[in-house]
Design an enzyme around this catalytic site. Structure first.
Site, PDB file in Angstrom:
ATOM      1  NE  ARG A  44      -0.135   1.628   3.630  1.00 13.24           N
ATOM      2  CZ  ARG A  44       0.950   2.394   3.801  1.00 13.24           C
ATOM      3  NH1 ARG A  44       2.119   1.833   3.975  1.00 13.24           N
ATOM      4  NH2 ARG A  44       0.841   3.697   3.773  1.00 13.24           N
ATOM      5  CB  ALA A  46       0.408   7.066  -3.634  1.00 11.00           C
ATOM      6  CG  ASP A 242      -3.002   8.325  -1.370  1.00  9.48           C
ATOM      7  OD1 ASP A 242      -2.946   8.862  -0.237  1.00  9.48           O
ATOM      8  OD2 ASP A 242      -2.660   7.152  -1.578  1.00  9.48           O
TER       9      ASP A 242
HETATM   10  C1  LIG Z   1       3.662   7.936   0.407  1.00  2.00           C
HETATM   11  S1  LIG Z   1       2.061   8.447   0.421  1.00  2.00           S
HETATM   12  C2  LIG Z   1       1.205   7.051   1.017  1.00  2.00           C
HETATM   13  C3  LIG Z   1      -0.233   7.360   1.242  1.00  2.00           C
HETATM   14  O1  LIG Z   1      -1.002   6.176   0.988  1.00  2.00           O
HETATM   15  C4  LIG Z   1      -1.704   5.860   2.170  1.00  2.00           C
HETATM   16  O2  LIG Z   1      -2.923   5.261   1.924  1.00  2.00           O
HETATM   17  P1  LIG Z   1      -3.031   3.647   1.962  1.00  2.00           P
HETATM   18  O3  LIG Z   1      -2.357   3.190   3.214  1.00  2.00           O
HETATM   19  O4  LIG Z   1      -4.536   3.411   1.945  1.00  2.00           O
HETATM   20  O5  LIG Z   1      -2.353   3.174   0.697  1.00  2.00           O
HETATM   21  C5  LIG Z   1      -1.893   7.193   2.826  1.00  2.00           C
HETATM   22  O6  LIG Z   1      -2.867   7.952   2.149  1.00  2.00           O
HETATM   23  C6  LIG Z   1      -0.519   7.756   2.662  1.00  2.00           C
HETATM   24  O7  LIG Z   1      -0.396   9.086   2.883  1.00  2.00           O
END
Ligand SMILES: CSC[C@H]1O[C@H](OP(=O)(O)O)[C@H](O)[C@@H]1O
Length: 353
Positions: A44, A46, A242
Site C-alpha cells: 500500500r 501511492a 495520493d
Molecule cells: C507515500 S504516500 C502514502 C499514502 O497512501 C496511504 O494510503 P493507503 O495506506 O490506503 O495506501 C496514505 O494515504 C498515505 O499518505
C-alpha cells in the site's frame, strides 16, 4: 523490512496486513497476485502500489509469452490492456498507480515491431527503472524537505498521519523520508503519529518504522491530535499524498483533512510531501478526485475483534481531500511549491517539468 523486491522474475512483497506482529513475505508469480495484494493493502501507499503494478504487468507478459508460443506483439497487447485496466482499478485514488501503468503501456506500444523476448526485457527494464526512480525521488524529497524545515536550526516536534514511510514507497518514504533526513541532523525532538483508523497504518507501520530507526515517536489516537497541537508545541504537520490536483487540493488518508483544519486553527504549518508523479493536473480541483470506499467491516472490526453490531450501517471512505488553502507547501523532489494554487503549480511545472 523490505516493502518490495524483484527477484528471479518474481515480485516479493512484504505483507503489511500482518505488521507489526509478523514479518511475512508474499511471492507474486501472477499479475492477479499483485492485484489482490494491492486491493487488500498487503502492499500500500501511492508510490509503492505504482511500482508493484508495473511489476504486475511484467509478470503478466512473462506468463502470456510462456503459454503462447506463436504470440505476436499485437496479440500480447490485446491481452495486456485489460490486465492493466484491472490493476488500475484495484485502488482508484492514488494516481501513481495510473501513471506507472500508463508508462508500461506506452513502452509496449513503442515496441510493436520488436520480438517478444525483447518486449519482455524492455518491460522488465522499465519496471526496474520505475522502482529505482522512486528510491532516488524519496531521497531528493527528504533532502529538500529537511533543508526547508531545518531553517530554524532547532529540533522540531512533528505530527504525522497514516504511513508515508518506507512501507508506502520503494525508498525511505515521503513524509517519513523528510523526518529521517531531519533526524540525521539531530533536528527531531518528537514525532506524534496518529494511529489512523480504521486500518491503523500509523500505529502499525509509522511507529514501527520510526522505532526501528530510533527516531523519537509517540503514538496517539486520532482524536488526540487537537490536544497534542495545543499542549505539545507542534512545529509542523507532515503528511503524504495520493493525488494532487491542478489547484493543489490533495487527497490523502481519511482524517488528513481534519488534521489540516486543526493545524490551521493552531497556526501550525501543514506540509504535503509527494513526488511529482502524485500530481494529476488534468483535474482542476479536489472534488474531481475519485475517493475509494472500502469494506464496511474495516470499521465494524478492529484487528478481527467486533467493535459494532455486524449490521451496523457504515461509511468507509479511505481518503479525504485537503483544500490547497490549508497547505503551507508541497515538498517534492524538485523543490517546494509554497502556498500551492493554480498559478504556483503552473509556475512550478513550467520551471521543472
Ligand atoms: C507515500 S504516500 C502514502 C499514502 O497512501 C496511504 O494510503 P493507503 O495506506 O490506503 O495506501 C496514505 O494515504 C498515505 O499518505
Amino acid at each position: 523490512m523490505e516493502t518490495l523486491r524483484w527477484q528471479n522474475d518474481q515480485l516479493i512483497l512484504l505483507d503489511q496486513t500482518k505488521l507489526p506482529s509478523r514479518e511475512v513475505y508474499i511471492c507474486c508469480t501472477r499479475w492477479q497476485d499483485v492485484c489482490r495484494a494491492i486491493s487488500i493493502l498487503s502492499v500500500r501507499g501511492a508510490p509503492a502500489i505504482g511500482v508493484a503494478a508495473a511489476y504486475g504487468v511484467v509478470l503478466a507478459a512473462q506468463n502470456i509469452a510462456a503459454r503462447q508460443k506463436d504470440l505476436t506483439v499485437a496479440k500480447l497487447w490485446e491481452q495486456l490492456i485489460p490486465i492493466c485496466n484491472a490493476l488500475d482499478a484495484s485502488r482508484p485514488t492514488a494516481v501513481n498507480l495510473h501513471w506507472a501503468l500508463d508508462r508500461m503501456l506506452k513502452k509496449g506500444r513503442s515496441l510493436e515491431k520488436a520480438a517478444i523476448p525483447d518486449v519482455i526485457s524492455a518491460l522488465k527494464a522499465l519496471a526496474v527503472q520505475i522502482h529505482t526512480e522512486d528510491i532516488e525521488v524519496n531521497t531528493a524529497m527528504a533532502e529538500c524537505g529537511a533543508a526547508a524545515l531545518a531553517k530554524k536550526g532547532t529540533p522540531l516536534t512533528i505530527l504525522t498521519h497514516c504511513n508515508a514511510g518506507a512501507l508506502a514507497t520503494a525508498g525511505i518514504g515521503t513524509a517519513l523520508g523528510v523526518i529521517r533526513a531531519l533526524h540525521k541532523h539531530h533536528l527531531i525532538r518528537m514525532v506524534y503519529a496518529d494511529e489512523t483508523r480504521p486500518l491503523l497504518q500509523g500505529a502499525r507501520l509509522t511507529v514501527t518504522e520510526l522505532m526501528d530507526d530510533h527516531i523519537p515517536v509517540t503514538l496517539i489516537s486520532d482524536n488526540m491530535a487537537a490536544w497534542v497541537m495545543k499542549t505539545k508545541k507542534v512545529d509542523a504537520v507532515l503528511v503524504g499524498a495520493d493525488r494532487i490536483t491542478h489547484n493543489g487540493d490533495t487527497a490523502n488518508k481519511i482524517g488528513t483533512y481534519g488534521v489540516s483544519i486543526l493545524a490551521k486553527e493552531h497556526g501550525i504549518p501543514f506540509y504535503v510531501v509527494a513526488p511529482v508523479s502524485t500530481f494529476d493536473i488534468s483535474l482542476a480541483t479536489g472534488d474531481q478526485i475519485p475517493i475509494e470506499e472500502r469494506n464496511h467491516d474495516e470499521v465494524r472490526f478492529l484487528q478481527g475483534v467486533p467493535t459494532a453490531l455486524s449490521d451496523a450501517p457504515v461509511f468507509n471512505p479511505a481518503f479525504d481531500v485537503t483544500p490547497h488553502e490549508n497547505i503551507q507547501a508541497i515538498i517534492t523532489e524538485k523543490g517546494l511549491i509554497m502556498h500551492p494554487d493554480d498559478t504556483h503549480i503552473d509556475l512550478f511545472f513550467h520551471q521543472f517539468i
